[in-house]
Write a protein that holds these residues in place. Structure first.
Motif, PDB file in Angstrom:
ATOM      1  N   SER A  56      41.128  26.342  14.543  1.00  0.00           N
ATOM      2  CA  SER A  56      40.673  27.629  14.120  1.00  0.00           C
ATOM      3  C   SER A  56      39.270  27.758  13.469  1.00  0.00           C
ATOM      4  CB  SER A  56      41.815  27.920  12.780  1.00  0.00           C
ATOM      5  OG  SER A  56      41.447  26.840  11.920  1.00  0.00           O
ATOM      6  N   ARG A  57      38.497  26.731  13.280  1.00  0.00           N
ATOM      7  CA  ARG A  57      37.046  26.758  12.847  1.00  0.00           C
ATOM      8  C   ARG A  57      36.393  27.323  14.028  1.00  0.00           C
ATOM      9  NH1 ARG A  57      34.830  21.165  11.451  1.00  0.00           N
ATOM     10  NH2 ARG A  57      33.548  22.126  10.331  1.00  0.00           N
ATOM     11  N   GLY A  58      36.715  27.267  15.276  1.00  0.00           N
ATOM     12  CA  GLY A  58      35.860  27.779  16.233  1.00  0.00           C
ATOM     13  C   GLY A  58      36.267  29.256  16.830  1.00  0.00           C
ATOM     14  N   ARG A  59      37.337  29.535  16.332  1.00  0.00           N
ATOM     15  CA  ARG A  59      37.855  30.997  16.827  1.00  0.00           C
ATOM     16  C   ARG A  59      36.730  32.108  16.463  1.00  0.00           C
ATOM     17  NH1 ARG A  59      42.400  31.334  13.850  1.00  0.00           N
ATOM     18  NH2 ARG A  59      43.582  30.258  15.312  1.00  0.00           N
ATOM     19  N   THR A  60      36.248  32.043  15.473  1.00  0.00           N
ATOM     20  CA  THR A  60      35.066  33.116  15.369  1.00  0.00           C
ATOM     21  C   THR A  60      34.178  33.178  16.292  1.00  0.00           C
ATOM     22  OG1 THR A  60      35.690  33.554  12.901  1.00  0.00           O
ATOM     23  CG2 THR A  60      33.686  34.351  13.944  1.00  0.00           C
ATOM     24  N   TYR A  61      33.727  31.809  16.305  1.00  0.00           N
ATOM     25  CA  TYR A  61      32.575  31.447  17.506  1.00  0.00           C
ATOM     26  C   TYR A  61      33.173  32.010  18.536  1.00  0.00           C
ATOM     27  CZ  TYR A  61      28.862  28.762  14.920  1.00  0.00           C
ATOM     28  OH  TYR A  61      27.950  28.531  14.199  1.00  0.00           O
ATOM     29  N   ALA A  62      34.033  31.649  19.232  1.00  0.00           N
ATOM     30  CA  ALA A  62      34.767  31.879  20.586  1.00  0.00           C
ATOM     31  C   ALA A  62      34.900  33.412  20.702  1.00  0.00           C
ATOM     32  CB  ALA A  62      36.001  31.279  20.857  1.00  0.00           C
ATOM     33  N   ARG A  63      35.289  34.313  19.530  1.00  0.00           N
ATOM     34  CA  ARG A  63      35.551  35.642  19.890  1.00  0.00           C
ATOM     35  C   ARG A  63      34.119  36.566  19.624  1.00  0.00           C
ATOM     36  NH1 ARG A  63      40.996  35.864  16.209  1.00  0.00           N
ATOM     37  NH2 ARG A  63      42.508  35.788  17.897  1.00  0.00           N
ATOM     38  N   SER A  64      33.066  35.795  18.826  1.00  0.00           N
ATOM     39  CA  SER A  64      31.741  36.565  18.970  1.00  0.00           C
ATOM     40  C   SER A  64      30.837  36.150  20.052  1.00  0.00           C
ATOM     41  CB  SER A  64      31.152  36.087  17.547  1.00  0.00           C
ATOM     42  OG  SER A  64      30.953  34.994  17.329  1.00  0.00           O
ATOM     43  N   GLY A  65      31.461  35.277  21.159  1.00  0.00           N
ATOM     44  CA  GLY A  65      30.270  35.178  22.060  1.00  0.00           C
ATOM     45  C   GLY A  65      29.222  34.282  21.835  1.00  0.00           C
ATOM     46  N   GLN A  66      29.386  33.066  21.082  1.00  0.00           N
ATOM     47  CA  GLN A  66      28.373  32.397  20.776  1.00  0.00           C
ATOM     48  C   GLN A  66      28.250  31.331  21.756  1.00  0.00           C
ATOM     49  OE1 GLN A  66      27.355  34.238  17.955  1.00  0.00           O
ATOM     50  NE2 GLN A  66      26.394  32.209  17.805  1.00  0.00           N
ATOM     51  N   ILE A  67      29.219  31.179  22.917  1.00  0.00           N
ATOM     52  CA  ILE A  67      29.120  30.089  23.923  1.00  0.00           C
ATOM     53  C   ILE A  67      27.887  30.782  24.896  1.00  0.00           C
ATOM     54  CG2 ILE A  67      30.227  29.015  25.877  1.00  0.00           C
ATOM     55  CD1 ILE A  67      32.490  28.811  24.024  1.00  0.00           C
ATOM     56  N   VAL A  68      26.978  30.039  25.140  1.00  0.00           N
ATOM     57  CA  VAL A  68      25.767  30.428  26.070  1.00  0.00           C
ATOM     58  C   VAL A  68      26.008  30.131  27.444  1.00  0.00           C
ATOM     59  CG1 VAL A  68      23.144  30.032  26.460  1.00  0.00           C
ATOM     60  CG2 VAL A  68      24.053  30.008  24.152  1.00  0.00           C
ATOM     61  N   SER A  69      26.722  28.960  27.696  1.00  0.00           N
ATOM     62  CA  SER A  69      27.097  28.670  29.212  1.00  0.00           C
ATOM     63  C   SER A  69      28.361  27.553  29.144  1.00  0.00           C
ATOM     64  CB  SER A  69      25.798  27.954  29.937  1.00  0.00           C
ATOM     65  OG  SER A  69      25.487  26.751  29.363  1.00  0.00           O
ATOM     66  N   LEU A  70      29.032  27.679  30.162  1.00  0.00           N
ATOM     67  CA  LEU A  70      29.980  26.657  30.411  1.00  0.00           C
ATOM     68  C   LEU A  70      30.162  26.295  31.849  1.00  0.00           C
ATOM     69  CD1 LEU A  70      32.675  25.230  29.142  1.00  0.00           C
ATOM     70  CD2 LEU A  70      33.781  27.258  29.900  1.00  0.00           C
ATOM     71  N   ASP A  71      30.263  25.100  32.251  1.00  0.00           N
ATOM     72  CA  ASP A  71      30.181  24.559  33.353  1.00  0.00           C
ATOM     73  C   ASP A  71      31.333  23.538  33.556  1.00  0.00           C
ATOM     74  OD1 ASP A  71      28.033  25.751  34.756  1.00  0.00           O
ATOM     75  OD2 ASP A  71      26.733  24.479  33.360  1.00  0.00           O
ATOM     76  N   ILE A  72      32.274  23.760  34.532  1.00  0.00           N
ATOM     77  CA  ILE A  72      33.448  22.727  34.639  1.00  0.00           C
ATOM     78  C   ILE A  72      33.532  22.049  35.933  1.00  0.00           C
ATOM     79  CG2 ILE A  72      36.096  22.948  34.751  1.00  0.00           C
ATOM     80  CD1 ILE A  72      36.066  25.605  33.227  1.00  0.00           C
ATOM     81  N   ASP A  73      33.533  20.723  35.969  1.00  0.00           N
ATOM     82  CA  ASP A  73      33.528  19.763  36.936  1.00  0.00           C
ATOM     83  C   ASP A  73      34.452  18.817  36.625  1.00  0.00           C
ATOM     84  OD1 ASP A  73      32.658  18.739  39.363  1.00  0.00           O
ATOM     85  OD2 ASP A  73      30.614  18.818  38.698  1.00  0.00           O
ATOM     86  N   ALA A  74      34.597  17.998  37.564  1.00  0.00           N
ATOM     87  CA  ALA A  74      35.395  16.906  37.618  1.00  0.00           C
ATOM     88  C   ALA A  74      35.111  15.906  36.360  1.00  0.00           C
ATOM     89  CB  ALA A  74      35.260  15.818  39.079  1.00  0.00           C
ATOM     90  N   GLY A  75      36.265  15.961  35.561  1.00  0.00           N
ATOM     91  CA  GLY A  75      36.208  14.940  34.600  1.00  0.00           C
ATOM     92  C   GLY A  75      35.390  15.602  33.328  1.00  0.00           C
ATOM     93  N   ALA A  76      34.831  16.642  33.404  1.00  0.00           N
ATOM     94  CA  ALA A  76      34.420  17.365  32.085  1.00  0.00           C
ATOM     95  C   ALA A  76      33.825  18.753  32.040  1.00  0.00           C
ATOM     96  CB  ALA A  76      32.879  16.515  31.774  1.00  0.00           C
ATOM     97  N   ALA A  77      34.015  19.390  30.924  1.00  0.00           N
ATOM     98  CA  ALA A  77      33.311  20.968  30.827  1.00  0.00           C
ATOM     99  C   ALA A  77      32.451  20.608  29.555  1.00  0.00           C
ATOM    100  CB  ALA A  77      34.696  21.720  30.027  1.00  0.00           C
ATOM    101  N   VAL A  78      31.361  21.341  30.167  1.00  0.00           N
ATOM    102  CA  VAL A  78      29.921  20.938  29.491  1.00  0.00           C
ATOM    103  C   VAL A  78      29.512  22.584  29.018  1.00  0.00           C
ATOM    104  CG1 VAL A  78      27.707  20.296  29.379  1.00  0.00           C
ATOM    105  CG2 VAL A  78      29.309  18.874  30.677  1.00  0.00           C
ATOM    106  N   ALA A  79      29.150  22.695  27.850  1.00  0.00           N
ATOM    107  CA  ALA A  79      28.988  24.057  27.436  1.00  0.00           C
ATOM    108  C   ALA A  79      27.660  23.675  26.498  1.00  0.00           C
ATOM    109  CB  ALA A  79      29.957  24.756  26.695  1.00  0.00           C
ATOM    110  N   LEU A  80      26.724  25.052  26.278  1.00  0.00           N
ATOM    111  CA  LEU A  80      25.768  25.072  25.340  1.00  0.00           C
ATOM    112  C   LEU A  80      26.605  26.207  24.300  1.00  0.00           C
ATOM    113  CD1 LEU A  80      22.504  25.345  27.412  1.00  0.00           C
ATOM    114  CD2 LEU A  80      23.319  23.338  25.872  1.00  0.00           C
ATOM    115  N   VAL A  81      26.541  25.877  22.996  1.00  0.00           N
ATOM    116  CA  VAL A  81      27.062  26.711  22.074  1.00  0.00           C
ATOM    117  C   VAL A  81      25.852  27.143  20.968  1.00  0.00           C
ATOM    118  CG1 VAL A  81      28.900  26.819  20.299  1.00  0.00           C
ATOM    119  CG2 VAL A  81      29.283  25.696  22.364  1.00  0.00           C
TER     120      VAL A  81
END
Length: 278
Positions: A56-81
């Motif tokens: 729940s600590r990250g729900r506000t961040y997720a709803r307000s669009g604080q994630i700059v980028s998200l890349d999903i590949d084998a073994g990992a999801a890498v994001a800039l927040v």
């Protein structure tokens, strides 16, 4: 000089995060984030692994669009927040990749019943896939704490921090709209998996035809004959009536706090249920 760490004033004084223009955000502006059983199962598994209590600590961040980028590949999801500092934090969520022998077993099992590929292409994950993978000794979702890695470049020692939690929410919603997401984390992206399933089916078809023309002629003689006791009708993939709303970009129109997607969702569900429409 104060003994407090240099980052304390930025991250622990209640400062507001820097707003991101065009950031990645979840569509669910209120209520539950997961809309399908498999994304809900993903969040439930996180709770069982001791992660969910802090999501729940990250729900506000997720709803307000604080994630700059998200890349999903084998073994990992890498994001800039984006947090309170000018430089976004680097977040990595790792999931164990299945090795070649494990994937070979998965591909053979999925290719043996084309319904699984049809269901995935229709945007749904059949519940039976969990049982199928369990029979192979595998799990689509994180099976244990050491199957899931969590890293963030922020100074918060709590795991998950709000930046990691925000990415978990976005991952759950990404699973809603693209059921190949979890399979990609396990080591097979959509294109590669479908190509391998096609190869497995072609290999199986070639083995079946190896018996020669005489066997083919026998099959043609009985082509229009119903099997004894009747055959079970093919199972259509179960797709939520409002799933199409998750496949298109969110319109900019809003009614108060509700997005246009939020307003249309009950309409699509009602139209799919004649009893309710009547």
């Amino acid at each position: 000089m104060s003994d407090r760490p240099f980052w304390a004033a930025d991250d622990y004084a209640g400062g507001r995060p820097i707003r991101v223009d065009g950031g990645i955000r979840i569509h669910a502006t209120k209520g539950a984030v997961a809309r399908t059983w498999w994304s809900a199962r993903f969040l439930t598994v996180l709770e069982q692994l001791g992660v969910g209590g802090r999501l729940s600590r990250g729900r506000t961040y997720a709803r307000s669009g604080q994630i700059v980028s998200l890349d999903i590949d084998a073994g990992a999801a890498v994001a800039l927040v984006q947090g309170t500092r000018p430089q976004p934090y680097r977040v990595r969520i790792g999931l164990g990749v299945w090795d070649k022998p494990q994937w070979r077993r998965v591909e053979q099992a999925l290719a043996a019943d084309a319904w699984y590929a049809a269901a995935l292409l229709a945007g749904t994950v059949p519940p039976e896939i969990e049982e199928l993978l369990d029979g192979l000794g595998l799990s689509l979702f994180p099976a244990a704490g050491d199957d899931l890695a969590q890293d963030c470049s922020c100074p918060d020692a709590t795991v998950p921090c709000k930046h990691l939690a925000a990415v978990f929410y976005v991952l759950a919603e990404r699973c809603d709209t693209d059921p190949f997401t979890l399979l990609a984390l396990r080591g097979r992206d959509r294109t590669t998996l479908l190509e391998r399933l096609r190869t497995e089916r072609d290999r199986a078809a070639g083995a079946d035809s190896a018996s020669g023309p005489a066997a083919l002629a026998d099959l043609l003689d009985d082509f229009w004959t119903a099997p004894p006791g009747g055959a079970a009708a093919p199972r259509p993939p179960e797709t939520a009536p409002d799933a199409v709303l998750d496949q298109v970009p969110e319109p900019g129109l809003r009614s108060g706090r509700d997005t246009l997607t939020d307003l249309l969702r009950p309409v699509y569900r009602a139209l799919a249920d004649p009893a309710r429409v009547g």
